[in-house]
Scaffold this motif. Structure first.
Motif, PDB file in Angstrom:
ATOM      1  N   SER A 119       3.955  -5.361 -11.245  1.00 32.37           N
ATOM      2  CA  SER A 119       5.221  -5.330 -11.795  1.00 32.37           C
ATOM      3  C   SER A 119       6.341  -5.018 -10.562  1.00 32.37           C
ATOM      4  O   SER A 119       7.451  -5.313 -10.869  1.00 32.37           O
ATOM      5  CB  SER A 119       5.567  -4.291 -12.964  1.00 32.37           C
ATOM      6  OG  SER A 119       5.455  -3.195 -12.168  1.00 32.37           O
ATOM      7  N   GLY A 120       5.846  -4.683  -9.404  1.00 31.69           N
ATOM      8  CA  GLY A 120       6.772  -4.250  -8.286  1.00 31.69           C
ATOM      9  C   GLY A 120       7.277  -2.969  -8.320  1.00 31.69           C
ATOM     10  O   GLY A 120       8.131  -2.562  -7.448  1.00 31.69           O
ATOM     11  N   MET A 121       7.047  -2.248  -9.545  1.00 30.89           N
ATOM     12  CA  MET A 121       7.635  -0.926  -9.583  1.00 30.89           C
ATOM     13  C   MET A 121       6.898  -0.043  -8.813  1.00 30.89           C
ATOM     14  O   MET A 121       5.874  -0.009  -8.420  1.00 30.89           O
ATOM     15  CB  MET A 121       7.358  -0.440 -11.162  1.00 30.89           C
ATOM     16  CG  MET A 121       8.043  -1.166 -12.162  1.00 30.89           C
ATOM     17  SD  MET A 121       9.790  -0.852 -12.748  1.00 30.89           S
ATOM     18  CE  MET A 121       9.627   0.868 -12.790  1.00 30.89           C
ATOM     19  N   GLY A 122       7.599   1.064  -8.137  1.00 35.46           N
ATOM     20  CA  GLY A 122       6.862   2.224  -7.132  1.00 35.46           C
ATOM     21  C   GLY A 122       6.661   1.640  -6.017  1.00 35.46           C
ATOM     22  O   GLY A 122       6.824   0.313  -5.645  1.00 35.46           O
ATOM     23  N   GLN A 123       6.410   2.539  -4.920  1.00 36.78           N
ATOM     24  CA  GLN A 123       6.087   2.114  -3.579  1.00 36.78           C
ATOM     25  C   GLN A 123       4.526   1.769  -3.683  1.00 36.78           C
ATOM     26  O   GLN A 123       3.561   2.523  -4.336  1.00 36.78           O
ATOM     27  CB  GLN A 123       6.301   3.523  -2.580  1.00 36.78           C
ATOM     28  CG  GLN A 123       7.778   3.877  -2.917  1.00 36.78           C
ATOM     29  CD  GLN A 123       8.598   2.679  -1.894  1.00 36.78           C
ATOM     30  OE1 GLN A 123       8.221   2.444  -1.014  1.00 36.78           O
ATOM     31  NE2 GLN A 123       9.771   2.370  -2.588  1.00 36.78           N
ATOM     32  N   PRO A 124       4.126   0.856  -2.607  1.00 31.70           N
ATOM     33  CA  PRO A 124       2.835   0.654  -2.243  1.00 31.70           C
ATOM     34  C   PRO A 124       2.106   1.759  -1.842  1.00 31.70           C
ATOM     35  O   PRO A 124       2.679   2.754  -1.023  1.00 31.70           O
ATOM     36  CB  PRO A 124       2.955  -0.398  -1.083  1.00 31.70           C
ATOM     37  CG  PRO A 124       4.329  -0.983  -1.236  1.00 31.70           C
ATOM     38  CD  PRO A 124       5.156   0.086  -2.026  1.00 31.70           C
ATOM     39  N   GLN A 125       0.974   1.902  -2.153  1.00 31.00           N
ATOM     40  CA  GLN A 125       0.067   3.039  -1.792  1.00 31.00           C
ATOM     41  C   GLN A 125      -0.842   2.581  -0.509  1.00 31.00           C
ATOM     42  O   GLN A 125      -1.605   1.585  -0.808  1.00 31.00           O
ATOM     43  CB  GLN A 125      -0.861   3.637  -2.779  1.00 31.00           C
ATOM     44  CG  GLN A 125      -0.071   4.146  -3.984  1.00 31.00           C
ATOM     45  CD  GLN A 125      -1.037   4.665  -4.979  1.00 31.00           C
ATOM     46  OE1 GLN A 125      -2.273   4.356  -5.081  1.00 31.00           O
ATOM     47  NE2 GLN A 125      -0.471   5.310  -6.099  1.00 31.00           N
ATOM     48  N   GLU A 126      -0.864   3.384   0.451  1.00 30.72           N
ATOM     49  CA  GLU A 126      -1.862   3.040   1.635  1.00 30.72           C
ATOM     50  C   GLU A 126      -2.625   4.258   1.813  1.00 30.72           C
ATOM     51  O   GLU A 126      -2.349   5.253   1.623  1.00 30.72           O
ATOM     52  CB  GLU A 126      -1.063   2.688   2.978  1.00 30.72           C
ATOM     53  CG  GLU A 126      -0.027   1.436   2.713  1.00 30.72           C
ATOM     54  CD  GLU A 126       0.643   1.108   3.971  1.00 30.72           C
ATOM     55  OE1 GLU A 126       0.569   1.996   5.120  1.00 30.72           O
ATOM     56  OE2 GLU A 126       1.648   0.293   4.080  1.00 30.72           O
ATOM     57  N   PHE A 127      -3.832   3.730   1.736  1.00 33.75           N
ATOM     58  CA  PHE A 127      -5.047   4.841   2.192  1.00 33.75           C
ATOM     59  C   PHE A 127      -6.360   4.184   2.905  1.00 33.75           C
ATOM     60  O   PHE A 127      -6.357   3.034   3.034  1.00 33.75           O
ATOM     61  CB  PHE A 127      -5.272   5.636   0.849  1.00 33.75           C
ATOM     62  CG  PHE A 127      -5.914   4.520  -0.180  1.00 33.75           C
ATOM     63  CD1 PHE A 127      -7.166   4.380  -0.380  1.00 33.75           C
ATOM     64  CD2 PHE A 127      -4.698   4.063  -1.186  1.00 33.75           C
ATOM     65  CE1 PHE A 127      -7.662   3.242  -1.464  1.00 33.75           C
ATOM     66  CE2 PHE A 127      -5.138   3.151  -2.181  1.00 33.75           C
ATOM     67  CZ  PHE A 127      -6.524   2.660  -2.130  1.00 33.75           C
ATOM     68  N   ILE A 128      -7.128   5.038   3.453  1.00 31.32           N
ATOM     69  CA  ILE A 128      -8.507   4.396   4.229  1.00 31.32           C
ATOM     70  C   ILE A 128      -9.427   4.910   3.144  1.00 31.32           C
ATOM     71  O   ILE A 128      -9.755   6.016   2.817  1.00 31.32           O
ATOM     72  CB  ILE A 128      -8.346   4.889   5.603  1.00 31.32           C
ATOM     73  CG1 ILE A 128      -7.171   4.404   6.361  1.00 31.32           C
ATOM     74  CG2 ILE A 128      -9.865   4.617   6.133  1.00 31.32           C
ATOM     75  CD1 ILE A 128      -7.345   4.900   7.783  1.00 31.32           C
ATOM     76  N   ALA A 129     -10.417   3.942   3.020  1.00 35.43           N
ATOM     77  CA  ALA A 129     -11.754   4.405   2.458  1.00 35.43           C
ATOM     78  C   ALA A 129     -12.837   4.250   3.281  1.00 35.43           C
ATOM     79  O   ALA A 129     -12.693   3.538   4.243  1.00 35.43           O
ATOM     80  CB  ALA A 129     -12.086   3.390   1.256  1.00 35.43           C
TER      81      ALA A 129
END
Length: 163
Positions: A119-129
């Protein structure tokens, strides 16, 4: 006619090579993912939770599941192209369906993810697996060296000269 056969053969070869060049993604990957929404007014700290991504690649098709404290979810629309992966996680929150679109870049033992709501709501989450060998019983190959023969230390005795 020969050109057509050659073109079809080239396309088939390229499709096969794409699956050979695809990243080795099968297995479990562990990440500390953010949970909650950061609120600048209340200066809330976003907590992190352990999330396990279990993947299985079949050519350019990616299947698997995501497990975290909220439960287990099967991924949808999974794709793999070289070292790039993408998939959708469908979650239910307060009676509403939330689609989380995830993209990642696979390296040898880690995946750099960016996930955002469709939906475009909120900030993208960035992380490392990171690849978790022990959870699947996989053991990384360790470099082997030939055994060396230990020789006993030599002792040298020096006697003082005669006077």
């Amino acid at each position: 006619m020969k050109k057509r056969i050659f073109s079809i053969g080239t396309v088939i070869l390229l499709v096969r090579l794409t699956s050979v060049w695809a990243a080795d993604i099968d297995g479990s990957w562990i990440a500390q993912t953010p949970r909650g929404v950061e609120n600048p007014e209340t200066i809330e700290t976003v907590e992190t939770v352990e999330t396990v991504f279990s993947f299985k690649a079949n050519g350019t098709r990616l299947t698997g599941k995501v497990t975290n404290p909220q439960g287990e979810t099967v991924i949808s629309d999974g794709k793999i192209n070289g070292d790039e992966i993408s998939f959708v996680i469908i979650r239910s929150f307060v009676g509403k369906e939330i689609l989380l679109m995830c993209k990642g870049t696979v390296a040898l033992n880690e995946i750099k993810f960016t996930c955002k709501e469709r939906s475009g709501m909120g900030q993208p989450q960035e992380f490392i697996a990171k690849r978790e060998f022990q959870r699947h019983g996989d053991v990384p190959l360790l470099p082997t060296t030939a055994p060396t023969r230990q020789t006993p230390p030599t002792t040298i005795t020096i006697e003082p000269p005669d006077k």
